[in-house]
Design an enzyme around this catalytic site. Sequence first.
Site, mmCIF file in Angstrom:
data_model
loop_
_atom_site.group_PDB
_atom_site.id
_atom_site.type_symbol
_atom_site.label_atom_id
_atom_site.label_comp_id
_atom_site.label_asym_id
_atom_site.label_seq_id
_atom_site.Cartn_x
_atom_site.Cartn_y
_atom_site.Cartn_z
ATOM 1 N N GLY A 1 -41.667 -53.271 36.433
ATOM 2 C CA GLY A 1 -43.096 -53.249 36.339
ATOM 3 C C GLY A 1 -43.844 -52.012 35.997
ATOM 4 O O GLY A 1 -44.977 -52.153 35.719
ATOM 5 N N HIS B 1 -41.631 -33.868 49.061
ATOM 6 C CA HIS B 1 -40.375 -34.190 48.369
ATOM 7 C C HIS B 1 -39.480 -35.087 49.226
ATOM 8 O O HIS B 1 -38.319 -34.762 49.500
ATOM 9 C CB HIS B 1 -39.624 -32.919 47.986
ATOM 10 C CG HIS B 1 -40.308 -32.108 46.936
ATOM 11 N ND1 HIS B 1 -40.752 -32.662 45.751
ATOM 12 C CD2 HIS B 1 -40.634 -30.797 46.888
ATOM 13 C CE1 HIS B 1 -41.320 -31.714 45.012
ATOM 14 N NE2 HIS B 1 -41.269 -30.579 45.677
ATOM 15 N N HIS C 1 -36.974 -20.811 41.281
ATOM 16 C CA HIS C 1 -38.161 -21.234 42.027
ATOM 17 C C HIS C 1 -38.179 -20.584 43.414
ATOM 18 O O HIS C 1 -39.209 -20.082 43.867
ATOM 19 C CB HIS C 1 -38.160 -22.758 42.146
ATOM 20 C CG HIS C 1 -39.520 -23.339 42.347
ATOM 21 N ND1 HIS C 1 -40.585 -23.080 41.528
ATOM 22 C CD2 HIS C 1 -39.996 -24.194 43.303
ATOM 23 C CE1 HIS C 1 -41.656 -23.741 41.945
ATOM 24 N NE2 HIS C 1 -41.327 -24.424 43.023
#
Length: 411
Positions: A75, A126, A212
């Site tokens: 969908g 997360h 990061h």
Amino acid sequence: MEDRSHKVLLALVMLFLFAVIVLQYVCPGTECQLLRLRALSPAAAADPYRAEDETPARFVPRFNFTAGDLLRRGGLTIGRHLVRNIQLEQPCECRAGQKKCTCHRPGKRETWLFSRFSTGWSCGLHADWTELTNCVPSVVDSKKEVRLRPSRWLFLFSQGSSPGRNSKAEPLSAWASSQMCQHCRFMKQPWNFYYITILRDPVSRYLSEWRHVQRGATWKASLHVCDGRSPTTEELPSCYTGDDWSGCSLQEFMDCPYNLANNRQVRMLSDLSLVGCYNLSVMPEEQRNKVLLDSAKENLKRMAFFGLTEFQRKTQYLFEKTFNMNFISPFTQYNSTRASSVEIDEQTQQRIEALNFLDMELYDYAKDLFLQRYQYMRQKEHQEARRKRQEQRKILRAKQARLREQGENSS
């Protein structure tokens, strides 16, 4: 002069025949010949799905998947692309300077997208597969989030992924999104949940996470909830003291035995309750690894859709075919990322691969399944196009027959 022209023509014919004979030996089989001939055609040169990556000219599958595994029907869409780059009757409302957008169904205050870009970190920073499958139903049902309650289905997208940008500005988007399934425990609800995710090459993903972290990023707000509780400090020790791990070297990053960067994609895609969550004493390490990897593979295969960061256009193509929707602008393949700017020697490469050996195996599995799905979908597309051409010719012949019959009757 005419004799000379005949000789030139004969030479060209002989050259063509020689090329055909050579092709027969080099690449026997009609399919292979057609692939090579198509590669020389203008249409092949314009094919946006060719030469975007390192896909071999002739993909050879390694794993056996059923037609049901390859043909997905679902969908809806992928990170920022979902809220800013999808053709919808009622597009998401995005305000300048804000990361979140409002995504409602036409004429209703019912959201269709569960993502950091629409609902924020509703299940924690997360959140992984284990957290999401236990959190989403209660969040949707809560009075506080009644605005999220859909009448039929809700589309969920893994937190933080932005495949069209190839993680250029968000190096953690690949692992952060590795947490999806399709047929989860809460399917007893009166609506459907569709989950999607994006995976990334393990070495590139690992280097991106290091860069990061090196810049000061932390995930202290992550809950890591499993079986109703977060892990203790003994179960999940920290790799550093102080506020963050900024400035850490790659060697220090690799040396920490508790680093969640190791095999992150498998951990975030698997059902951690199967191995006692973060309690490593529940079962032997070898058994734990096998259970986690098998769970991650199964969840990946059963989810509504997944893509690969290294295959942007193919990811877009498969998504559009799977959900019968179109993006406004094509996805961009960025070959220059923070991870690609890191030069490592062969020994370091091997060390990273060893630390992420489960992710390496999962990615090989995912890449094979992804390319098989792409190949399968392209074949179905060609078959459908051929069927339509045959149907058009049939209609044209019937029309011509009627015209001839009318002409004969009039005469």
